[in-house]
Motif scaffolding. Structure first.
Motif, PDB file in Angstrom:
ATOM      1  N   UNK A  72       0.819  -1.207   0.000  1.00  0.00           N
ATOM      2  CA  UNK A  72       0.000   0.000   0.000  1.00  0.00           C
ATOM      3  C   UNK A  72       0.850   1.252   0.000  1.00  0.00           C
ATOM      4  N   UNK A  73       2.034   1.174   0.621  1.00  0.00           N
ATOM      5  CA  UNK A  73       2.897   2.346   0.704  1.00  0.00           C
ATOM      6  C   UNK A  73       3.778   2.506  -0.511  1.00  0.00           C
ATOM      7  N   UNK A  74       3.905   1.448  -1.333  1.00  0.00           N
ATOM      8  CA  UNK A  74       4.813   1.501  -2.464  1.00  0.00           C
ATOM      9  C   UNK A  74       4.496   2.679  -3.377  1.00  0.00           C
ATOM     10  N   UNK A  75       3.198   2.930  -3.600  1.00  0.00           N
ATOM     11  CA  UNK A  75       2.824   3.994  -4.516  1.00  0.00           C
ATOM     12  C   UNK A  75       3.081   5.362  -3.922  1.00  0.00           C
ATOM     13  N   UNK A  76       3.273   5.408  -2.590  1.00  0.00           N
ATOM     14  CA  UNK A  76       3.491   6.684  -1.951  1.00  0.00           C
ATOM     15  C   UNK A  76       4.961   7.001  -1.740  1.00  0.00           C
ATOM     16  N   UNK A  77       5.831   6.030  -1.996  1.00  0.00           N
ATOM     17  CA  UNK A  77       7.249   6.276  -1.789  1.00  0.00           C
ATOM     18  C   UNK A  77       7.726   7.345  -2.752  1.00  0.00           C
ATOM     19  N   UNK A  78       8.503   8.262  -2.236  1.00  0.00           N
ATOM     20  CA  UNK A  78       8.965   9.360  -3.065  1.00  0.00           C
ATOM     21  C   UNK A  78      10.237   8.971  -3.787  1.00  0.00           C
ATOM     22  N   UNK A  79      10.182   8.935  -5.113  1.00  0.00           N
ATOM     23  CA  UNK A  79      11.330   8.551  -5.898  1.00  0.00           C
ATOM     24  C   UNK A  79      12.121   9.779  -6.337  1.00  0.00           C
ATOM     25  N   UNK A  80      13.425   9.587  -6.552  1.00  0.00           N
ATOM     26  CA  UNK A  80      14.217  10.704  -7.051  1.00  0.00           C
ATOM     27  C   UNK A  80      13.656  11.218  -8.363  1.00  0.00           C
ATOM     28  N   UNK A  81      13.818  12.492  -8.606  1.00  0.00           N
ATOM     29  CA  UNK A  81      13.282  13.144  -9.789  1.00  0.00           C
ATOM     30  C   UNK A  81      13.833  12.499 -11.055  1.00  0.00           C
ATOM     31  N   UNK A  82      12.929  12.138 -11.993  1.00  0.00           N
ATOM     32  CA  UNK A  82      13.352  11.487 -13.225  1.00  0.00           C
ATOM     33  C   UNK A  82      13.416  12.458 -14.401  1.00  0.00           C
ATOM     34  N   UNK A  83      12.535  13.452 -14.394  1.00  0.00           N
ATOM     35  CA  UNK A  83      12.493  14.383 -15.510  1.00  0.00           C
ATOM     36  C   UNK A  83      13.249  15.649 -15.164  1.00  0.00           C
ATOM     37  N   UNK A  84      14.393  15.836 -15.836  1.00  0.00           N
ATOM     38  CA  UNK A  84      15.184  17.013 -15.535  1.00  0.00           C
ATOM     39  C   UNK A  84      14.447  18.281 -15.934  1.00  0.00           C
ATOM     40  N   UNK A  85      13.440  18.166 -16.808  1.00  0.00           N
ATOM     41  CA  UNK A  85      12.683  19.331 -17.236  1.00  0.00           C
ATOM     42  C   UNK A  85      11.898  19.950 -16.092  1.00  0.00           C
ATOM     43  N   UNK A  86      11.596  19.156 -15.062  1.00  0.00           N
ATOM     44  CA  UNK A  86      10.838  19.654 -13.934  1.00  0.00           C
ATOM     45  C   UNK A  86      11.738  20.221 -12.843  1.00  0.00           C
ATOM     46  N   UNK A  87      13.022  20.000 -12.962  1.00  0.00           N
ATOM     47  CA  UNK A  87      13.945  20.446 -11.923  1.00  0.00           C
ATOM     48  C   UNK A  87      14.086  21.963 -11.937  1.00  0.00           C
ATOM     49  N   UNK A  88      14.078  22.590 -10.771  1.00  0.00           N
ATOM     50  CA  UNK A  88      14.316  24.041 -10.733  1.00  0.00           C
ATOM     51  C   UNK A  88      15.722  24.358 -11.199  1.00  0.00           C
ATOM     52  N   UNK A  89      15.871  25.571 -11.742  1.00  0.00           N
ATOM     53  CA  UNK A  89      17.166  25.944 -12.308  1.00  0.00           C
ATOM     54  C   UNK A  89      18.125  26.496 -11.262  1.00  0.00           C
ATOM     55  N   UNK A  90      17.596  27.223 -10.285  1.00  0.00           N
ATOM     56  CA  UNK A  90      18.464  27.803  -9.257  1.00  0.00           C
ATOM     57  C   UNK A  90      17.829  27.643  -7.887  1.00  0.00           C
ATOM     58  N   UNK A  91      18.506  26.933  -7.003  1.00  0.00           N
ATOM     59  CA  UNK A  91      18.008  26.675  -5.653  1.00  0.00           C
ATOM     60  C   UNK A  91      19.077  27.136  -4.661  1.00  0.00           C
ATOM     61  N   UNK A  92      18.667  28.002  -3.736  1.00  0.00           N
ATOM     62  CA  UNK A  92      19.600  28.507  -2.740  1.00  0.00           C
ATOM     63  C   UNK A  92      19.000  28.303  -1.357  1.00  0.00           C
ATOM     64  N   UNK A  93      19.742  27.681  -0.477  1.00  0.00           N
ATOM     65  CA  UNK A  93      19.284  27.413   0.886  1.00  0.00           C
ATOM     66  C   UNK A  93      20.026  28.306   1.866  1.00  0.00           C
ATOM     67  N   UNK A  94      19.274  29.122   2.593  1.00  0.00           N
ATOM     68  CA  UNK A  94      19.829  29.934   3.670  1.00  0.00           C
ATOM     69  C   UNK A  94      19.633  29.152   4.957  1.00  0.00           C
ATOM     70  N   UNK A  95      20.706  28.868   5.658  1.00  0.00           N
ATOM     71  CA  UNK A  95      20.643  27.885   6.727  1.00  0.00           C
ATOM     72  C   UNK A  95      21.623  28.156   7.849  1.00  0.00           C
ATOM     73  N   UNK A 160       6.018  20.710  -7.055  1.00  0.00           N
ATOM     74  CA  UNK A 160       6.649  21.214  -8.269  1.00  0.00           C
ATOM     75  C   UNK A 160       7.267  20.075  -9.083  1.00  0.00           C
ATOM     76  N   UNK A 161       7.846  19.121  -8.380  1.00  0.00           N
ATOM     77  CA  UNK A 161       8.523  18.016  -9.059  1.00  0.00           C
ATOM     78  C   UNK A 161       7.556  16.951  -9.548  1.00  0.00           C
ATOM     79  N   UNK A 162       6.397  16.843  -8.899  1.00  0.00           N
ATOM     80  CA  UNK A 162       5.412  15.822  -9.241  1.00  0.00           C
ATOM     81  C   UNK A 162       4.037  16.472  -9.426  1.00  0.00           C
ATOM     82  N   UNK A 163       3.871  17.323 -10.419  1.00  0.00           N
ATOM     83  CA  UNK A 163       2.600  18.014 -10.593  1.00  0.00           C
ATOM     84  C   UNK A 163       1.454  17.023 -10.776  1.00  0.00           C
ATOM     85  N   UNK A 164       0.334  17.312 -10.085  1.00  0.00           N
ATOM     86  CA  UNK A 164      -0.828  16.440 -10.158  1.00  0.00           C
ATOM     87  C   UNK A 164      -0.845  15.349  -9.119  1.00  0.00           C
TER      88      UNK A 164
END
Length: 318
Positions: A72-95, A160-164
Motif C-alpha cells: 500500500x505504501x509503495x505507490x506513496x514512496x517518493x522517488x528521485x526526480x526522473x524528468x530534468x525538465x521539472x527540476x528548478x534551475x536555481x536553488x539557494x538554501x539559507x541555513x 513542483x517536481x510531481x505536478x498532479x
C-alpha cells in the motif's frame, strides 16, 4: 563534583570573554535544535527559545502488516526526480549547518538529486537574510521564489517536481511527519546539552560549521554551551522529560516500531517521513547522543539504509 567543576570552567570562560554578556542575547540563535513551544509544524521551525534570564539570550541554531503495508505504501514512496525538465534551475538554501529543520530540507534535496547552493547565515547579525522579511531559517529560494518553514518547503518542492500528485501522501506518512516536528525535535536539545561536556561538544560542532568570526566563535562555544546547558534543563521540564536519554531511545524505538519490518516507512523506498526523521537526526548522528542512540536502540540499520538511499550531497560548491 566533576560536573560542577566543568560548569565553573564554562562560567569563567564567559567572564573572561569581553563582551560575551552583551553578545550572548543573540549569539545562541545558532542552537542546534529548534524547540518551539507550539504544536503547529508551521511554527515549529522557529529557532528562538524565549524564557527568563539566560534563556532569553538563547536561540536555536538540537513505527502495520509487513506485506500489505509495503504494497500500500509503495505507490506513496517518493522517488528521485526522473524528468530534468521539472527540476528548478536555481536553488539557494539559507541555513544554519546544524539546524535540524535545515537538514530536513537538505535530505529532500539530496535524495531528489536537486543541485543547490548554501548560504550559511551568521546567527548574530543575520546579514545574509536582511533582504527577507522572514528572519528564521531555513529559507529556500527556488528560481527566485522564496519558501519558508521546512515542511511547507518540502511540500511545495514535491508538488513542483510531481505536478498532479499533491494528494498522494498517506495518513500514515502525514502522521509521522507531524511526529517529527512536534515530538522528535523536542527531545534532541536536552540530549545534546545534557552535560557540560556534551554541551561543549555540540557547540564545538556548531561553531566549526557555522558562519562566525573568530571572536564570535570563541564566545559562542563557551558562552553558548554554558547557557544551553541550563536551558536544556528548562526544556526537560517544559516537555515533561524526566530522563533525556530514555526519551531519545524511546523515540528511536517508536520510529523502528512504525516501520513494522519494512525497509522504510515508504516501503522499498523512503517517503517524506523517512526523509524528515533522517534529516533531523543527521546533525547529532556522530555526537555522543547520536552514538549512544545507535548503540542502544534498533535504529542503526534503518539509518544506514537511509544514508545509502539519500546518497551524496547535491550541494554546489561555490
Amino acid at each position: 563534583m566533576r560536573r560542577v567543576n566543568g560548569l565553573a570552567t564554562l562560567h569563567r570562560a564567559i567572564s573572561v570573554s569581553g563582551g560575551a554578556t552583551a553578545t550572548q542575547h543573540r549569539l545562541v540563535q545558532v542552537e542546534m535544535m529548534s524547540t518551539s513551544s507550539t504544536n503547529s509544524p508551521k511554527i515549529s521551525d522557529r529557532v528562538a527559545i524565549s524564557g527568563p534570564s539566560v534563556a532569553r539570550g538563547v536561540a536555536g541554531t538540537m513505527f502495520f502488516s509487513v506485506v500489505a503495508a509495503s504494497l500500500s505504501q509503495e505507490v506513496h514512496a517518493k522517488e528521485p526526480l526522473k524528468s530534468v525538465n521539472l527540476a528548478p534551475k536555481e536553488v539557494v538554501l539559507y541555513q544554519y549547518e546544524a539546524c535540524p529543520f535545515c537538514n530536513k530540507v537538505k535530505a529532500f534535496l539530496d535524495y531528489n538529486k536537486i543541485p543547490y547552493q548554501v548560504v550559511e547565515v551568521n546567527p548574530i547579525s543575520k546579514k545574509e537574510i536582511k533582504w527577507s522579511d522572514y528572519k528564521k531559517v531555513p529559507i529556500l529560494t527556488v528560481d527566485g521564489e522564496q519558501m519558508v518553514d521546512s515542511s511547507d518547503i518540502i511540500d511545495k518542492l514535491f508538488n513542483k517536481l510531481h505536478p498532479g500528485n499533491e494528494t498522494t501522501d498517506s495518513d500514515e506518512e502525514r502522521k509521522w511527519r507531524g511526529w517529527v516536528d512536534n515530538h522528535l525535535v523536542h527531545v534532541l536539545s536536552p540530549n545534546i546539552y545534557r552535560t557540560s561536556a556534551e554541551a561543549l561538544e555540540s557547540f564545538d560542532y556548531i561553531t566549526s560549521h557555522g558562519n562566525f568570526s573568530f571572536t564570535e566563535r570563541l564566545v559562542a562555544k563557551y558562552a553558548g554551551a554554558a547557557a544551553m546547558y541550563f536551558v536544556s534543563k528548562k526544556l526537560k521540564k517544559k516537555y515533561n522529560i524526566t530522563d533525556e536519554r530514555k526519551a531519545l531511545y524511546d523515540a528511536a524505538e517508536t520510529w523502528v516500531d512504525a516501520l513494522n519490518g519494512r525497509q522504510y516507512l515508504g516501503g522499498s523506498k523512503p517517503n517524506l517521513a523517512d526523509l524528515a526523521v533522517f534529516g533531523v537526526l543527521r546533525p547529532i548522528r556522530y555526537l555522543k547522543s547520536g552514538r549512544d542512540m545507535v548503540e542502544h536502540t534498533r535504529i542503526g540499520e534503518w539509518y544506514t539504509r537511509m544514508e545509502g538511499a539519500v546518497g551524496e550531497s547535491s550541494r554546489i560548491k561555490v
